[in-house]
Design a protein around this motif. Structure first.
Motif, PDB file in Angstrom:
ATOM      1  N   THR A   1       0.828  -1.211   0.000  1.00  0.00           N
ATOM      2  CA  THR A   1       0.000   0.000   0.000  1.00  0.00           C
ATOM      3  C   THR A   1       0.862   1.260   0.000  1.00  0.00           C
ATOM      4  OG1 THR A   1      -0.134  -0.181   2.412  1.00  0.00           O
ATOM      5  CG2 THR A   1      -1.945  -1.122   1.125  1.00  0.00           C
TER       6      THR A   1
ATOM      7  N   TYR B   1       2.038  -3.150  -8.683  1.00  0.00           N
ATOM      8  CA  TYR B   1       1.579  -3.128  -7.293  1.00  0.00           C
ATOM      9  C   TYR B   1       0.063  -3.300  -7.219  1.00  0.00           C
ATOM     10  CZ  TYR B   1       6.282  -1.412  -6.255  1.00  0.00           C
ATOM     11  OH  TYR B   1       7.641  -1.287  -6.143  1.00  0.00           O
TER      12      TYR B   1
ATOM     13  N   THR C   1      -0.728  -6.832  -7.496  1.00  0.00           N
ATOM     14  CA  THR C   1      -0.445  -7.514  -6.239  1.00  0.00           C
ATOM     15  C   THR C   1      -1.593  -7.326  -5.250  1.00  0.00           C
ATOM     16  OG1 THR C   1       1.923  -7.125  -6.562  1.00  0.00           O
ATOM     17  CG2 THR C   1       1.222  -7.756  -4.351  1.00  0.00           C
ATOM     18  N   LEU C   2      -2.214  -6.159  -5.304  1.00  0.00           N
ATOM     19  CA  LEU C   2      -3.324  -5.855  -4.402  1.00  0.00           C
ATOM     20  C   LEU C   2      -4.648  -6.457  -4.877  1.00  0.00           C
ATOM     21  CD1 LEU C   2      -2.764  -2.100  -3.478  1.00  0.00           C
ATOM     22  CD2 LEU C   2      -2.702  -4.039  -1.906  1.00  0.00           C
TER      23      LEU C   2
ATOM     24  N   CYS D   1      -9.381   1.116  -8.012  1.00  0.00           N
ATOM     25  CA  CYS D   1      -8.222   0.374  -8.541  1.00  0.00           C
ATOM     26  C   CYS D   1      -8.386   0.102 -10.029  1.00  0.00           C
ATOM     27  CB  CYS D   1      -8.051  -0.936  -7.772  1.00  0.00           C
ATOM     28  SG  CYS D   1      -7.463  -0.719  -6.076  1.00  0.00           S
TER      29      CYS D   1
END
Length: 467
Positions: free
Chosen positions: A278, A348, A351-352, A367
């Protein structure tokens, strides 16, 4: 330049003597013939005698012109001299004229000249595909490295600009002489070594620097090498750029200094110094905001214009025209930095993706929206890079604006380093492979840079895999 003259004195003298004997013999034969004619025919008219004399005079004039053969000369030029010319034409920061003006008042160091010869010889070998010259270039490269190792043992030599220049030339040699993918990163170690040398520079050494742009170019290449290696930029390098006034006082240098600080933050992010995912996303978004602020704060004379591309349609229908090559160089780093920043951000976000699958719908939508926006920004940056290539590769009016740093000289090395970092981090979209290969082939064949040809082969192989 060595020149060997062939002594033709004896040959010329012999030719003169032979011509003279030949002339005497011909005159004698003509005289005997005239006597014989006179004795056999005493009734020859005076008109026939006049014709004979005219013919004799004409033949004598022709023989006088044929007495001396044309001399021949042979001027063999040493390969070292040819290599120096090749270097100054293609790789000199300021071009051969400015280099001559700056060097004529002071003697160039032997170490720096060795680096120039090695780099020029390697470029000549690549452009002409001459393996023999490349063998000589590698031998010169080896002897230059040995001389550098001897020089850096002395404190006074480490702090000399000529020693630093010789080390950075070894990096350019690696870029030029690159033959396969396994050696594409060899240039980075030389720049890292040069960065260590700058630890020994004092304020007095920096006060002698007259052209901060060459150092900023070196620093940008260094930070791109850090991105490729996934390491951070040394703190003392960042401190040099932030603390010394020469990197801020010039109106053309100050924007490049501000951008350099942002690129260093991107290198930190990509080196995974930030551990929490994050926090990485937040840092990437912060870098994006700084890049947008950098662009909006640019002076009016840093804005570029659009023009029709009439030279190479591989780069699209339009092209960017800048006020100076230096500005195009910095704009290139800006675009590649934004492209890489959004690539890291997308990684990233991926990944989230799993943890937020059951999160609040607003977060999931944010997102997804950011992914779409990041891909669009990457596409825009690549289109802008493509449109700037005709100018960057030298298809412009060199008499216009400030030509302090020709893009087709040192700027091309920076361009290759940036492209290498971008490809390594973000990859390349299929629609961009075509114009990138055209660009790389031009740089490799026109300027004799082997790494460009290696990168072209790698991109073509990737495109074949895509198909």
């Amino acid at each position: 330049m060595e020149m060997r003259f062939i002594d033709v004195t004896e040959r010329t003298t012999q030719g003169a003597r032979q011509g003279k004997r030949k002339s005497s013999k011909n005159n004698s034969d003509r005289k005997n013939s005239s006597l014989f004619s006179s004795s056999s025919s005493s009734s020859s008219s005076s008109s026939q005698s006049s014709i004979t004399k005219a013919v004799v005079r004409r033949r004598q004039q022709q023989q006088q012109h044929e007495l001396l053969p044309s001399p021949t000369f042979n001027f063999p030029i040493p390969i070292e001299s040819v290599a120096q010319v090749f270097f100054f034409r293609h790789y000199s920061v300021a071009g051969s004229i400015r280099l001559y003006e700056s060097q004529r008042a002071s003697r160039m160091s032997t170490l720096k000249m060795m680096g120039i010869v090695a780099v020029g010889m390697a470029g000549l070998a690549i452009s002409k595909r001459d393996h023999g010259v490349m063998a000589l270039a590698r031998a010169k490269y080896g002897s230059t490295l040995l001389s550098i190792n001897d020089a850096i043992k002395v404190r006074e030599e480490v702090a000399k600009e000529s020693t630093l220049a010789a080390v950075t030339m070894m990096a350019r040699f690696e870029i030029i002489a690159c033959q396969d993918c396994s050696t594409q990163e060899a240039w980075i170690c030389h720049l890292q070594g040069a960065a260590v040398m700058l630890r020994h520079w004092t304020k007095e050494e920096w006060d002698k620097v007259t052209n901060p742009r060459t150092f900023l170019h070196f620093f940008y290449m260094l930070v791109m090498g850090c991105i490729i290696k996934r390491t951070s930029v040394s703190a003392h390098i960042r401190k040099i750029v932030q603390s010394y006034p020469l990197f801020k006082l010039d109106a053309q240098v100050e924007p490049a200094t501000r951008l350099f600080d942002i690129v260093c933050k991107l290198a930190d992010l990509h080196s995974c110094q930030v551990t929490q995912v994050t926090e990485r996303v937040s840092t990437a978004m912060s870098i994006e905001k700084e890049l947008l602020a950098w662009k909006s704060d640019l002076p009016e004379n840093w804005k570029y214009s659009l023009d029709e591309n009439k030279l190479n349609k591989a780069y699209g229908p339009s092209c960017h025209v800048y006020a100076s090559p230096w500005q195009s160089h910095i704009w290139t780093h800006y675009r590649i930095c934004r492209h890489v920043a959004h690539s890291v951000l997308l990684q990233y976000l991926d990944t989230l993706a799993l943890p937020i699958a059951k999160a609040h719908p607003a977060l999931i939508e944010a997102c997804a929206s950011q992914r779409e926006a990041s891909r669009e920004i990457q596409s825009i940056m690549m289109r802008d890079l493509c449109a700037s290539m005709p100018y960057i590769l030298g298809f412009y009016d060199k008499t216009k604006g400030d030509n302090m740093l020709f893009p087709q000289h040192w700027g091309v090395f920076g361009l290759l380093g940036s492209i290498q970092a971008m490809v390594g981090v973000a990859g390349i979209f299929e629609q961009d492979v075509g114009w990138l290969c055209v660009m790389l082939k031009y740089i490799g064949s026109r300027l004799g840079i082997g790494q460009a040809l290696v990168m072209e082969r790698c991109l073509k192989a990737q495109r074949a895999d895509m198909i």
